[in-house]
Design a protein around this motif. Structure first.
Motif, PDB file in Angstrom:
ATOM      1  N   ARG A   1      -2.981  24.103  43.546  1.00 45.90           N
ATOM      2  CA  ARG A   1      -2.135  23.737  42.409  1.00 45.90           C
ATOM      3  C   ARG A   1      -3.007  23.696  41.168  1.00 45.90           C
ATOM      4  N   THR A   2      -2.655  24.517  40.185  1.00 46.73           N
ATOM      5  CA  THR A   2      -3.466  24.619  38.974  1.00 46.73           C
ATOM      6  C   THR A   2      -3.320  23.370  38.121  1.00 46.73           C
ATOM      7  N   ALA A   3      -4.448  22.833  37.710  1.00 43.94           N
ATOM      8  CA  ALA A   3      -4.460  21.712  36.767  1.00 43.94           C
ATOM      9  C   ALA A   3      -4.773  22.202  35.352  1.00 43.94           C
ATOM     10  N   TYR A   4      -5.740  23.139  35.247  1.00 50.36           N
ATOM     11  CA  TYR A   4      -6.143  23.696  33.951  1.00 50.36           C
ATOM     12  C   TYR A   4      -6.493  25.164  34.146  1.00 50.36           C
TER      13      TYR A   4
ATOM     14  N   ALA B   1      -9.752  29.006  36.465  1.00 48.45           N
ATOM     15  CA  ALA B   1      -8.845  27.865  36.583  1.00 48.45           C
ATOM     16  C   ALA B   1      -9.496  26.778  37.421  1.00 48.45           C
ATOM     17  N   VAL B   2      -9.020  25.561  37.226  1.00 52.06           N
ATOM     18  CA  VAL B   2      -9.414  24.401  38.031  1.00 52.06           C
ATOM     19  C   VAL B   2      -8.162  23.836  38.660  1.00 52.06           C
TER      20      VAL B   2
ATOM     21  N   VAL C   1     -10.377  26.988  24.741  1.00 52.71           N
ATOM     22  CA  VAL C   1      -8.932  26.707  24.778  1.00 52.71           C
ATOM     23  C   VAL C   1      -8.500  26.697  26.232  1.00 52.71           C
ATOM     24  N   VAL C   2      -7.915  25.579  26.664  1.00 45.85           N
ATOM     25  CA  VAL C   2      -7.424  25.459  28.034  1.00 45.85           C
ATOM     26  C   VAL C   2      -5.969  25.030  28.015  1.00 45.85           C
ATOM     27  N   VAL C   3      -5.223  25.490  29.003  1.00 51.92           N
ATOM     28  CA  VAL C   3      -3.837  25.052  29.200  1.00 51.92           C
ATOM     29  C   VAL C   3      -3.834  24.063  30.361  1.00 51.92           C
ATOM     30  N   GLU C   4      -3.220  22.918  30.139  1.00 57.12           N
ATOM     31  CA  GLU C   4      -3.084  21.896  31.181  1.00 57.12           C
ATOM     32  C   GLU C   4      -1.688  21.974  31.786  1.00 57.12           C
ATOM     33  N   LEU C   5      -1.613  21.942  33.091  1.00 58.40           N
ATOM     34  CA  LEU C   5      -0.339  21.964  33.790  1.00 58.40           C
ATOM     35  C   LEU C   5      -0.158  20.639  34.522  1.00 58.40           C
TER      36      LEU C   5
ATOM     37  N   MET D   1      -7.786  14.207  39.139  1.00 56.97           N
ATOM     38  CA  MET D   1      -6.712  14.968  39.759  1.00 56.97           C
ATOM     39  C   MET D   1      -5.696  14.008  40.383  1.00 56.97           C
ATOM     40  N   ALA D   2      -4.454  14.495  40.474  1.00 57.03           N
ATOM     41  CA  ALA D   2      -3.403  13.680  41.076  1.00 57.03           C
ATOM     42  C   ALA D   2      -3.576  13.660  42.589  1.00 57.03           C
ATOM     43  N   ALA D   3      -2.866  12.718  43.228  1.00 58.01           N
ATOM     44  CA  ALA D   3      -2.897  12.664  44.681  1.00 58.01           C
ATOM     45  C   ALA D   3      -2.351  13.959  45.265  1.00 58.01           C
TER      46      ALA D   3
END
Length: 348
Positions: A47-50, A83-84, A341-345, A1-3
């Motif tokens: 904040r959604t990552a996937y 979601a993650v 199937v996952v969407v990455e944001l 995950m991002a900072a």
């Protein structure tokens, strides 16, 4: 995950624009902006990552939710699903702090305002955050709680190239199955299932149940001890025809109905030979995770161990960008993808 970053004042989400005719298409959805409120007591902003793209959305959009522990999706509603993401703000009394990663059920949006009790911390059980979006719990639960796979069993998995099926074959093998057979819609996927997902043979089935049964008998002349069915319809009819005495059939999905343009996603009729069910002592049971609350934690523990040891893989297709999510859903209905199937944001 991002900072960790502060949440914006405006975020984007995907809404159902109107009631679809037949299978939902990208034009039935809008990517819309909405104000993002600050979290109140006991709430968090994530904040959604996937997020997961799953066929059950067809049923929710069709409004056929009787017996389903989820609400329908009406025109104007935001889609939702597993979601993650990363907590970016927490209200007073929340057990979470910014920077923590969690799962929740308000995907299909860049940021979600979620009650803290609706979030589950990821922890370190799984080596990849995306693996928390797997459908393996359903496969594992059906094979252990309903079908009871035994050493040497011959197992059939219908819809083997989907999110459940790509893990079900591997799990059946790890539970001791002697032979695992699957079905899928394309020869290319059949080859991948044999190469990557533990299947001995994979069938691209005919349309008529009698023809499917003949095809299955060629692959398993002595029949099947266990069937994990994600399709229903003609394939379930055929599975009963080729089931051995005492066979256990666990029904996990109903893709034949959910992916039909002529239905609303809430039914998947199949003609079952009840005489054969009686004379062969066959059992058919439907699997619901809510009936087996102990499975999720057990699955996560075993899944993590199997992933780390290399005994199992998690096949998934990653689609990048909110705008591509409606297309990803259409492609899922059309059977274009392999596995989950996952969407990455990506963070903006």
């Amino acid at each position: 995950m991002a900072a960790s970053v502060s949440p914006p004042s405006v975020t984007r989400e995907i809404r159902l624009a109107g009631a679809p005719e037949g299978l939902p298409a990208p034009g039935d959805f809008d990517v819309a902006e909405r104000p993002l409120a600050a979290p109140g007591p006991g709430e968090v902003v994530v904040r959604t990552a996937y997020f997961l793209v799953f066929p059950g959305l067809r049923t929710l959009i069709g409004g056929r939710t009787e017996g389903v522990p989820l609400p329908p999706v009406h025109p104007g509603d935001t889609l939702f699903g597993p979601a993650v993401g990363e907590v970016v703000a927490a209200g007073a009394g929340s057990p979470f702090r910014p920077g923590e990663t969690v799962t929740h059920l308000l995907g299909w949006r860049e940021h979600a305002l979620v009650p803290a009790e609706g979030c589950v911390p990821l922890g370190d059980a799984l080596p990849d955050p995306v693996a928390h979006l797997s459908s393996g719990s359903a496969a594992y639960g059906a094979l252990t709680r309903l079908a009871g796979v035994r050493p040497g069993d011959t197992v059939l998995v219908t819809g083997a190239a989907g999110a459940v099926g790509t893990l079900a074959g591997q799990v059946a093998r790890l539970l001791g199955a002697g032979r695992v057979v699957g079905t899928t819609r394309s020869p290319a996927k059949a080859e991948r299932l044999r190469r990557e997902a533990g299947y001995d043979d994979v069938l691209v089935p005919a349309a008529r149940p009698a023809d499917v049964a003949r095809q299955l008998r060629r692959l398993a002349p002595d029949g099947f001890d266990v069937v994990l069915d994600t399709v229903g319809g003609a394939q379930l009819t055929a599975a009963v025809e080729v089931a051995r005495r005492g066979a256990r059939l666990a029904l996990v999905g109903a893709l034949a109905g959910q992916l039909s343009a002529d239905r609303d996603g809430g039914s998947a009729p199949a003609e079952i030979d009840s005489y054969r069910v009686v004379t062969h002592g066959i059992t058919l049971r439907g699997y619901s995770g809510s009936d087996h609350p102990d499975v999720a934690q057990e699955w996560t523990r075993r899944f993590g161990a199997w992933l780390r040891s290399g005994e199992i893989t998690f096949p998934y297709t990653r689609i990048t960008g909110m705008e591509r999510a409606p297309v990803a859903l259409q492609e899922l209905f059309e059977g274009r993808h392999f596995g989950t199937v996952v969407v990455e944001l990506p963070a903006r």
